[in-house]
Design a protein around this motif. Sequence first.
Motif, PDB file in Angstrom:
ATOM      1  N   GLN A  59      30.778 -41.508  27.279  1.00 15.98           N
ATOM      2  CA  GLN A  59      29.744 -40.963  26.405  1.00 15.98           C
ATOM      3  C   GLN A  59      29.351 -39.554  26.841  1.00 15.98           C
ATOM      4  O   GLN A  59      29.116 -38.685  25.999  1.00 15.98           O
ATOM      5  CB  GLN A  59      28.512 -41.875  26.405  1.00 15.98           C
ATOM      6  CG  GLN A  59      28.743 -43.182  25.682  1.00 15.98           C
ATOM      7  CD  GLN A  59      27.576 -44.151  25.828  1.00 15.98           C
ATOM      8  OE1 GLN A  59      26.765 -44.017  26.728  1.00 15.98           O
ATOM      9  NE2 GLN A  59      27.525 -45.137  24.948  1.00 15.98           N
ATOM     10  N   GLN A  60      29.297 -39.320  28.149  1.00 13.26           N
ATOM     11  CA  GLN A  60      28.969 -37.999  28.667  1.00 13.26           C
ATOM     12  C   GLN A  60      30.039 -36.998  28.253  1.00 13.26           C
ATOM     13  O   GLN A  60      29.730 -35.881  27.833  1.00 13.26           O
ATOM     14  CB  GLN A  60      28.842 -38.041  30.198  1.00 13.26           C
ATOM     15  CG  GLN A  60      28.430 -36.715  30.808  1.00 13.26           C
ATOM     16  CD  GLN A  60      27.056 -36.264  30.348  1.00 13.26           C
ATOM     17  OE1 GLN A  60      26.139 -37.060  30.256  1.00 13.26           O
ATOM     18  NE2 GLN A  60      26.917 -34.986  30.043  1.00 13.26           N
ATOM     19  N   GLN A  61      31.303 -37.385  28.330  1.00 13.68           N
ATOM     20  CA  GLN A  61      32.389 -36.495  27.921  1.00 13.68           C
ATOM     21  C   GLN A  61      32.289 -36.172  26.440  1.00 13.68           C
ATOM     22  O   GLN A  61      32.504 -35.040  26.016  1.00 13.68           O
ATOM     23  CB  GLN A  61      33.738 -37.120  28.236  1.00 13.68           C
ATOM     24  CG  GLN A  61      34.068 -37.158  29.708  1.00 13.68           C
ATOM     25  CD  GLN A  61      35.372 -37.892  29.985  1.00 13.68           C
ATOM     26  OE1 GLN A  61      35.937 -38.510  29.097  1.00 13.68           O
ATOM     27  NE2 GLN A  61      35.841 -37.828  31.223  1.00 13.68           N
ATOM     28  N   GLN A  62      31.955 -37.180  25.641  1.00 14.61           N
ATOM     29  CA  GLN A  62      31.822 -36.969  24.201  1.00 14.61           C
ATOM     30  C   GLN A  62      30.666 -36.009  23.912  1.00 14.61           C
ATOM     31  O   GLN A  62      30.797 -35.114  23.086  1.00 14.61           O
ATOM     32  CB  GLN A  62      31.595 -38.306  23.500  1.00 14.61           C
ATOM     33  CG  GLN A  62      31.617 -38.204  21.993  1.00 14.61           C
ATOM     34  CD  GLN A  62      31.404 -39.556  21.332  1.00 14.61           C
ATOM     35  OE1 GLN A  62      30.831 -40.455  21.909  1.00 14.61           O
ATOM     36  NE2 GLN A  62      31.878 -39.680  20.110  1.00 14.61           N
ATOM     37  N   GLN A  63      29.557 -36.185  24.598  1.00 14.18           N
ATOM     38  CA  GLN A  63      28.408 -35.301  24.403  1.00 14.18           C
ATOM     39  C   GLN A  63      28.749 -33.876  24.816  1.00 14.18           C
ATOM     40  O   GLN A  63      28.386 -32.917  24.122  1.00 14.18           O
ATOM     41  CB  GLN A  63      27.203 -35.807  25.194  1.00 14.18           C
ATOM     42  CG  GLN A  63      26.595 -37.074  24.629  1.00 14.18           C
ATOM     43  CD  GLN A  63      25.504 -37.650  25.521  1.00 14.18           C
ATOM     44  OE1 GLN A  63      25.268 -37.164  26.613  1.00 14.18           O
ATOM     45  NE2 GLN A  63      24.856 -38.701  25.033  1.00 14.18           N
ATOM     46  N   ASN A  64      29.452 -33.703  25.928  1.00 13.42           N
ATOM     47  CA  ASN A  64      29.862 -32.370  26.377  1.00 13.42           C
ATOM     48  C   ASN A  64      30.766 -31.707  25.352  1.00 13.42           C
ATOM     49  O   ASN A  64      30.619 -30.514  25.067  1.00 13.42           O
ATOM     50  CB  ASN A  64      30.580 -32.450  27.730  1.00 13.42           C
ATOM     51  CG  ASN A  64      29.642 -32.808  28.867  1.00 13.42           C
ATOM     52  OD1 ASN A  64      28.417 -32.716  28.732  1.00 13.42           O
ATOM     53  ND2 ASN A  64      30.204 -33.220  29.998  1.00 13.42           N
ATOM     54  N   GLN A 119      29.395 -27.070  19.227  1.00 16.57           N
ATOM     55  CA  GLN A 119      28.201 -26.486  18.602  1.00 16.57           C
ATOM     56  C   GLN A 119      27.977 -25.060  19.088  1.00 16.57           C
ATOM     57  O   GLN A 119      27.460 -24.233  18.353  1.00 16.57           O
ATOM     58  CB  GLN A 119      26.968 -27.346  18.900  1.00 16.57           C
ATOM     59  CG  GLN A 119      26.981 -28.672  18.185  1.00 16.57           C
ATOM     60  CD  GLN A 119      25.834 -29.587  18.630  1.00 16.57           C
ATOM     61  OE1 GLN A 119      25.114 -29.289  19.556  1.00 16.57           O
ATOM     62  NE2 GLN A 119      25.712 -30.722  17.940  1.00 16.57           N
ATOM     63  N   GLN A 144      30.848 -32.304  22.115  1.00 15.59           N
ATOM     64  CA  GLN A 144      30.031 -31.957  20.950  1.00 15.59           C
ATOM     65  C   GLN A 144      29.214 -30.696  21.206  1.00 15.59           C
ATOM     66  O   GLN A 144      29.086 -29.835  20.335  1.00 15.59           O
ATOM     67  CB  GLN A 144      29.116 -33.122  20.579  1.00 15.59           C
ATOM     68  CG  GLN A 144      29.833 -34.301  19.976  1.00 15.59           C
ATOM     69  CD  GLN A 144      28.917 -35.507  19.738  1.00 15.59           C
ATOM     70  OE1 GLN A 144      27.794 -35.534  20.209  1.00 15.59           O
ATOM     71  NE2 GLN A 144      29.426 -36.483  19.014  1.00 15.59           N
ATOM     72  N   GLN A 145      28.670 -30.569  22.416  1.00 12.31           N
ATOM     73  CA  GLN A 145      27.885 -29.388  22.754  1.00 12.31           C
ATOM     74  C   GLN A 145      28.741 -28.140  22.752  1.00 12.31           C
ATOM     75  O   GLN A 145      28.326 -27.075  22.267  1.00 12.31           O
ATOM     76  CB  GLN A 145      27.225 -29.568  24.119  1.00 12.31           C
ATOM     77  CG  GLN A 145      26.086 -30.567  24.124  1.00 12.31           C
ATOM     78  CD  GLN A 145      25.540 -30.849  25.499  1.00 12.31           C
ATOM     79  OE1 GLN A 145      26.079 -30.377  26.507  1.00 12.31           O
ATOM     80  NE2 GLN A 145      24.476 -31.640  25.559  1.00 12.31           N
ATOM     81  N   GLN A 146      29.969 -28.259  23.272  1.00 14.66           N
ATOM     82  CA  GLN A 146      30.873 -27.116  23.286  1.00 14.66           C
ATOM     83  C   GLN A 146      31.246 -26.688  21.872  1.00 14.66           C
ATOM     84  O   GLN A 146      31.340 -25.504  21.577  1.00 14.66           O
ATOM     85  CB  GLN A 146      32.134 -27.426  24.082  1.00 14.66           C
ATOM     86  CG  GLN A 146      31.895 -27.493  25.579  1.00 14.66           C
ATOM     87  CD  GLN A 146      33.142 -27.894  26.348  1.00 14.66           C
ATOM     88  OE1 GLN A 146      34.164 -28.205  25.761  1.00 14.66           O
ATOM     89  NE2 GLN A 146      33.041 -27.880  27.671  1.00 14.66           N
TER      90      GLN A 146
END
Length: 122
Positions: A109-114, A120, A116-118
């Motif tokens: 989940q942390q990798q997915q969030q990272n 954005q 998504q942030q990149q």
Amino acid sequence: MTPANQFMPDEDLAYTVLADLKRVTREYATAATESVCPTVRQQFTQLLNVTLQMQGELYTTMQSANMYNASSPTLRQEIDKNLKTYQDTQTKTQQFVQQTKQNAIPAWQQQQQNAQQQMQQH
């Protein structure tokens, strides 16, 4: 008594087939545990079960025909001790798998969030 045209005595032939069935069960068990595809794993498991049944039937037939002498009976205490050891190992393995799954999910989940942030930021 072995007829002249018979390849080998029945007892020897039965031992050979029994040994082959034992070998095949090991091979199917290995194939099932190493299969990553659920369908292939299920197929090898079914083959393993059928082969185990055949091996058991041949063993019973050989034993009833006095072709196979089983080893001396194992002490019940020894069986219970080994069973407890295997159950403990199974419990520890299940706990390890569950713990690993729980720890792996947050990392994913942390990798997915990272990611998504990149996306954005760009």
